[in-house]
Design an enzyme around this catalytic site. Sequence first.
Site, PDB file in Angstrom:
ATOM      1  N   SER A  99     -12.189  -6.744  -0.400  1.00 38.93           N
ATOM      2  CA  SER A  99     -11.965  -5.951   0.667  1.00 38.93           C
ATOM      3  C   SER A  99     -10.417  -5.675   0.941  1.00 38.93           C
ATOM      4  CB  SER A  99     -12.778  -6.777   1.867  1.00 38.93           C
ATOM      5  OG  SER A  99     -12.748  -5.841   3.078  1.00 38.93           O
ATOM      6  N   GLU A 142     -22.278  -0.866   0.824  1.00 37.55           N
ATOM      7  CA  GLU A 142     -21.225  -1.660   1.396  1.00 37.55           C
ATOM      8  C   GLU A 142     -21.209  -1.237   2.894  1.00 37.55           C
ATOM      9  OE1 GLU A 142     -18.750  -3.498   0.355  1.00 37.55           O
ATOM     10  OE2 GLU A 142     -18.357  -2.644  -1.914  1.00 37.55           O
TER      11      GLU A 142
END
Length: 506
Positions: free
Chosen positions: A206, A325
């Site tokens: 991330s 996601e």
Amino acid sequence: MKKFIMSLFALALVAPANAQILRTTVEQGEIEGELHEGFALYKAIPYAEAPVGNLRWKAPVPKSPWQGVYKAENWGGRPFQKDDPNQGGNAIPLSEDCLYLSVETPAKSKDDKLPVFVMIHGGAFATGSYSGTQESFVKEGIIYVSIEYRLGALGFMAHPELSKESDKGISGNYGIYDQICALNWIHNNIAAFGGDPDKVTICGESAGGISVSILCASPLCKGLFRAAISESGGNFCPVGDGAMSANMKSYKAAEAQGQKFQQTLKTKNIKQMRKASGSAIIEATGGEQFWPVVDGYAIVDDQYKLYKEGNYNDVDVLIGYNSDEGSLFVYQMALEAYKGMINAQYGSWAEKAMQAYPATNDKEALYAVQDIFRDNAFGYSTWAWANLQTQTGKGKVYMYYFDQASQNSILKNTRGATHVAEMPFIYGWAWGPMTEAEKHMAQIMPQYWINFVKTGDPNADGLPYWTQYKQGEATVMYMHDGFHLTPAPNQKQMDFWEDYFKGMRK
């Protein structure tokens, strides 16, 4: 004779602990760790001075030498953060004194020259912590290092007054400077823990993955690592002014954000802002997002352009993202609201956006906006990174697409693998039941990562073969109930973003 034998027996009992490097010497002086799961662990090594007082909103100052033996037995403070993911489950206090790194080493000698894995945690540049260990990697002969860096407004606020203070005329990016300072410390000192400074792999997920991408393009990182892993990260969207379709603000917009934040904090200048408590700074942040900015120094330009020109650190990379996601970030969306969002956001590109992400009802609208989030935040940058590096670089590129919706995901009953869903399979901290196929995947995936850290190649005998990425060919490792190679997924959507961003870059 009996006494002599007993002495040998006693020596044998302590030999395993003594064989670890529990005390060593770094640039700042002598340092002592502790035995943890059979390995030497140094929990809190200060790589820079505490960024407090007049050092708040300044580039990190390398740590000065200390007197005596520094005992790295307790975790260092976690950066101030509002949405603390460890709240209630982590006794480590929040503190501006947070510039620490940890080292967990299996080395028996400083001459072992072991490969080094450096983890940069995620959390949207606003949350997270470096604390934790990774014995599954360490037992394979890898030194595990985790680094902390400043977050939120304390880590990424730009401001005209701060730019005037700087000898380079810039501000912001302090969290990135922290990461680079830590990497320099690792390069200069990891040999003291039995590591090889020429065998460093950086990794992040991330925001950590975006950081890895930024570091791969930063001229300040030349020679600091030989390979990189980015999970659900990347920094290849155009630079903008805070619009949805941009990873980073322009420098002008970032300074304006800093001035606005000064007003929110009800202060007149930087001097007053430095007197505010760290908790007050974070509380005033509210929902405002502070992000890395193109400063012409650590981040010199739009990363897409840099890679197009071959202007980056050309190292071996293993990169990828997950199939669902966006489900972690978008929970509801009505059809009419979706159409309005598309028209408002994309203007003349709205029709093409709807073709790439069609919807005829509320459920499809939710899925569409989740997929837009997936591709805008993670998918496109990963795909562009793979394509550009294979065009202009020599480093090996391995790309994956993780599509396993399991009971070890943060969200259950999603269409695919949500954000962070790959991590339990790689790092061994699954908390829920696994199917037989998932147990198999959880055995294979760590080996890919470990092999890559050791050699720059994830492959080894007994593993499904992972070929190097080639655009348009079946070279992406698709991970769902096993492993097989496919062309890059979501190609229609990737083509949309490529064309849309090309228009933004003109």
